[in-house]
Write a protein that holds these residues in place. Structure first.
Motif, short mmCIF file in Angstrom:
data_model
loop_
_atom_site.label_atom_id
_atom_site.label_comp_id
_atom_site.label_asym_id
_atom_site.label_seq_id
_atom_site.Cartn_x
_atom_site.Cartn_y
_atom_site.Cartn_z
N PRO A 1 29.26 27.06 64.90
CA PRO A 1 28.28 27.51 65.77
C PRO A 1 27.64 28.68 65.14
O PRO A 1 26.38 28.90 65.59
CB PRO A 1 29.01 27.80 67.05
N THR A 2 28.40 29.71 64.60
CA THR A 2 27.71 30.44 63.77
C THR A 2 28.10 30.43 62.29
O THR A 2 29.07 29.64 61.95
CB THR A 2 28.09 31.98 64.26
N ALA A 3 27.37 30.89 61.36
CA ALA A 3 27.71 30.85 59.77
C ALA A 3 27.78 32.48 59.37
O ALA A 3 27.01 33.09 59.52
CB ALA A 3 26.65 30.23 59.18
N ARG A 4 29.02 32.72 58.42
CA ARG A 4 29.03 33.81 57.88
C ARG A 4 28.21 33.95 56.49
O ARG A 4 27.50 32.95 56.04
CB ARG A 4 30.37 33.87 57.42
N ALA A 5 27.95 35.27 56.24
CA ALA A 5 26.95 35.46 55.42
C ALA A 5 27.60 35.37 54.12
O ALA A 5 28.75 35.91 53.69
CB ALA A 5 26.34 36.89 55.23
N GLY A 6 27.26 34.79 52.76
CA GLY A 6 27.70 34.67 51.47
C GLY A 6 27.39 33.05 50.96
O GLY A 6 27.58 32.09 51.78
N ILE A 7 26.98 33.24 49.73
CA ILE A 7 26.60 32.07 49.09
C ILE A 7 27.38 31.64 47.96
O ILE A 7 27.86 32.74 46.94
CB ILE A 7 25.18 32.15 48.53
N PHE A 8 28.05 30.67 47.80
CA PHE A 8 29.38 30.43 46.69
C PHE A 8 28.64 29.64 45.44
O PHE A 8 28.44 28.76 45.24
CB PHE A 8 30.34 29.37 47.47
N SER A 9 28.10 30.72 44.65
CA SER A 9 27.33 30.53 43.43
C SER A 9 27.98 30.35 42.28
O SER A 9 27.45 29.87 41.08
CB SER A 9 26.07 31.42 43.47
N ALA A 10 29.43 30.75 42.30
CA ALA A 10 30.06 30.73 40.93
C ALA A 10 29.98 29.53 40.07
O ALA A 10 29.85 29.53 38.96
CB ALA A 10 31.56 31.27 41.12
N PRO A 11 29.89 28.18 40.92
CA PRO A 11 30.24 27.01 39.97
C PRO A 11 28.81 26.65 39.29
O PRO A 11 28.84 25.97 38.34
CB PRO A 11 30.65 26.02 41.30
N VAL A 12 27.85 27.19 39.88
CA VAL A 12 26.53 26.90 39.34
C VAL A 12 25.73 28.19 38.48
O VAL A 12 24.54 28.01 38.14
CB VAL A 12 25.62 26.18 40.25
N ALA A 13 26.38 29.18 38.59
CA ALA A 13 25.73 30.47 38.37
C ALA A 13 25.10 30.53 37.06
O ALA A 13 23.85 30.92 36.89
CB ALA A 13 26.67 31.67 38.58
N TYR A 14 25.90 30.15 35.65
CA TYR A 14 25.11 30.41 34.60
C TYR A 14 24.24 29.20 34.45
O TYR A 14 23.19 29.31 33.80
CB TYR A 14 26.30 30.40 33.72
N GLN A 15 24.53 27.96 34.82
CA GLN A 15 23.71 26.86 34.60
C GLN A 15 22.20 27.34 35.44
O GLN A 15 21.17 27.07 34.81
CB GLN A 15 24.49 25.91 35.30
N GLY A 16 22.46 27.86 36.64
CA GLY A 16 21.33 28.15 37.36
C GLY A 16 20.45 29.43 36.53
O GLY A 16 19.00 29.14 36.71
N LEU A 17 20.88 30.44 35.99
CA LEU A 17 20.46 31.36 35.15
C LEU A 17 19.82 30.68 34.17
O LEU A 17 18.54 30.98 33.57
CB LEU A 17 21.24 32.33 34.58
N LEU A 18 20.51 29.71 33.42
CA LEU A 18 19.82 29.00 32.12
C LEU A 18 18.43 28.34 32.57
O LEU A 18 17.45 28.45 31.77
CB LEU A 18 20.78 28.13 31.56
N ARG A 19 18.50 27.64 33.80
CA ARG A 19 17.27 26.97 34.31
C ARG A 19 16.25 28.25 34.58
O ARG A 19 15.02 27.98 33.99
CB ARG A 19 18.00 26.29 35.39
N PHE A 20 16.60 29.23 35.05
CA PHE A 20 15.59 30.14 35.60
C PHE A 20 15.02 30.75 34.06
O PHE A 20 13.66 30.95 33.99
CB PHE A 20 16.08 31.33 36.36
N PHE A 21 15.98 31.11 33.15
CA PHE A 21 15.22 31.81 32.08
C PHE A 21 14.39 30.86 31.33
O PHE A 21 13.51 30.95 30.84
CB PHE A 21 16.51 32.49 31.24
#
Lengths: 341, 341
Positions: free
Chosen positions: A257-277
């Motif tokens: 019904p409500t959602a807490r704040a927070g994004i669980f990015s650890a499993p994709v963090a470096y791969q996401g940065l590689l894509r971004f850069f």
């Protein structure tokens, strides 16, 4: 990227990480440790890290959760709560604390014991300055409109910068153009940048359907804010470095019904940065952002380990121990191979 | 309010309502019919209301769902989809259509068949103008940043107002100060106002935890936008009248990995308005807002039925046929007693 489609880079650090407690910790720490050598471990657990004893106990648990094969090293912090005695600062430093974290009261998860009157913590900040302990700040004023909270905190940031010129300050998870600018201007202030603030705007959270997995504090903002954050990350300025703010919650606290704040990015963090850069033709700058500027800021040696980055698709997990990660199931253009195993 | 704490008021109309289809319709229509005499029934069902035959069939189903004891009367509309022939407009009018609804493509639920180039519907608008059929608009440009979408649509609204001076236009669910102002300025444009846009800002949606039950399109905005909408509703100007935009979704589409836009306000709509007008010492203005200005705009007689409003706590339902209503379980200061039973 070399001819063979591979690139060796210094193993990164995550300079802002929530690893939680108990069973959740055992699930999430290995996700970070699989890629990152070190992480600044946020102290907003229950009860918070406010003493050398609690810090040491928390560190032991994080190290155990990481497993020795990873070589992972948590960098510890404490939480500046109202009434914290300046006397414990030196003791915390001896226990290995690199930073004290300031949460304004009510700003985010487990901040009900945050600070409402910053003058009351001046003796603690003085002691931190004397001991060269970093002040890490969740920079939001929770009493104003949600999209203005970060900017409304900046006068307080400027006050800290002026009143404690020898205190090294890091404004965490920059989310607005105004905050990026303040970091650029203030000589003793640095800023961390998350993957999701590089990628998302408010449109991703609520422009179509409502997306709880894109919900975090500070809230993602306008395209012009994201553009300023992207420019900062790509600039090569040592003022800006990576902190994921990966913040896992059980699924029943996100799909509810409500959602807490927070994004669980650890499993994709470096791969996401590689894509971004990579998309910005700036792969050569990922090392400074993830493995140099943050280490220099915290006064720790640069990592000796290396990663091999291969231009080869990699698919993010759909779930991790029952948790839904950021970018679940998405395909990323680079695969990361640990070089230290 | 009389000495005995009771007040008789004209039975209200809801000039913007989604009643859905099938089993969902049977649950939601009685919630409106319990208080409201009439409602403008939105045509964005699947397939949409685009012919006299579909309009008549949909009306029959709504009437059956309401039950005859309620005396409820649906006021029907059709959807302006790309390629709609101007020839059907007169036929739709004969079938009882009071308005044609324009959704920009992609703006909200079931708007994938919306209009992307407004010039293509000019022949339909001309025919509507000739037949004195209202143009009802979801006024958002979905191609811009979410908080700017309503304001970005206003140039198109001004263009319609200028190009069709005899077409009566209603801009639905006003959500910004700019839209309130446009309605005030344009001689042939009126505006509906929802309960939730009177009550909420973006802070309610995402300032604490994320609240799917406060998620709607257009998105709730800044305190200054809400203040402008409140002033309009309280002003006594016949340019502004009530349309709930009550838009139910099954719980598994609200408490899910993603949540659909729409607030199911019908079960609490009038009680919420009573609280709002009461808190602003303007109870005497609720009748114009809910039972006079809208009827006059649509050219229908004012209702003869009366409600009795009693100053006595009333508790909103926790759930309605498995749906979670807006303000579920909240206590309101007024109880509504149907005067026609």
């Amino acid at each position: 990227m070399k001819k063979n489609g591979e690139m060796a880079v210094r193993r990164p650090d995550d300079m802002h990480l929530h690893v939680r407690q108990g069973e959740l910790m055992k699930v999430v720490v290995p996700q970070t440790a699989a890629v990152f050598k070190r992480a600044i471990i946020m102290p907003n657990i229950l009860p918070p890290v406010t003493s050398a004893e609690r810090l040491e106990r928390y560190r032991e648990r994080v190290v155990a959760a990481a497993g020795s094969a990873s070589g992972f090293e948590p960098l510890m912090t404490f939480k500046i709560i109202p009434g914290l005695s300046p006397d414990v600062v030196q003791e915390l430093k001896q226990a290995g604390a690199l930073a004290g974290k300031l949460y304004p009261e009510g700003a985010t998860t487990n901040s009900e014991d945050g600070v409402s009157d910053v003058q009351t913590i001046y003796p603690v900040l003085e002691e931190m300055q004397r001991n060269d302990i970093v002040l890490s700040i969740h920079g939001e004023d929770p009493d104003v409109f949600s999209l203005d909270r970060e900017e409304a905190f900046l006068p307080t940031l400027r006050q800290f910068s002026r009143d404690f010129p020898d205190l090294r300050i890091v404004l965490e998870h920059l989310s607005s153009a105004a905050a990026v600018q303040a970091v650029a201007e203030l000589p003793n202030v640095w800023g961390t940048i998350t993957l999701h603030h590089l990628e998302l705007t408010l449109d991703d959270l609520l422009g179509g359907e409502l997306q709880p997995h894109y919900f975090c504090k500070p809230i993602v903002k306008r395209p012009s804010d994201r553009a300023a954050i992207q420019r900062a990350a790509l600039s090569g300025s040592p003022k800006y470095f990576f902190g994921s703010d990966s913040a896992p919650h059980p699924v029943d606290r996100k799909h509810a019904p409500t959602a807490r704040a927070g994004i669980f990015s650890a499993p994709v963090a470096y791969q996401g940065l590689l894509r971004f850069f990579g998309e910005h033709d700036a792969l050569e700058r990922i090392e400074g952002f993830t493995a140099v500027y943050g280490a220099d800021f915290y006064g720790v040696p640069k990592n000796g380990d290396e990663l091999v980055v291969r231009r080869q698709d990699w698919t993010a997990p759909d779930e991790v121990g029952g948790l839904v990660p950021y970018h679940a199931g998405e395909v990323f253009p680079y695969t990361v191979i640990p070089g230290w195993k």
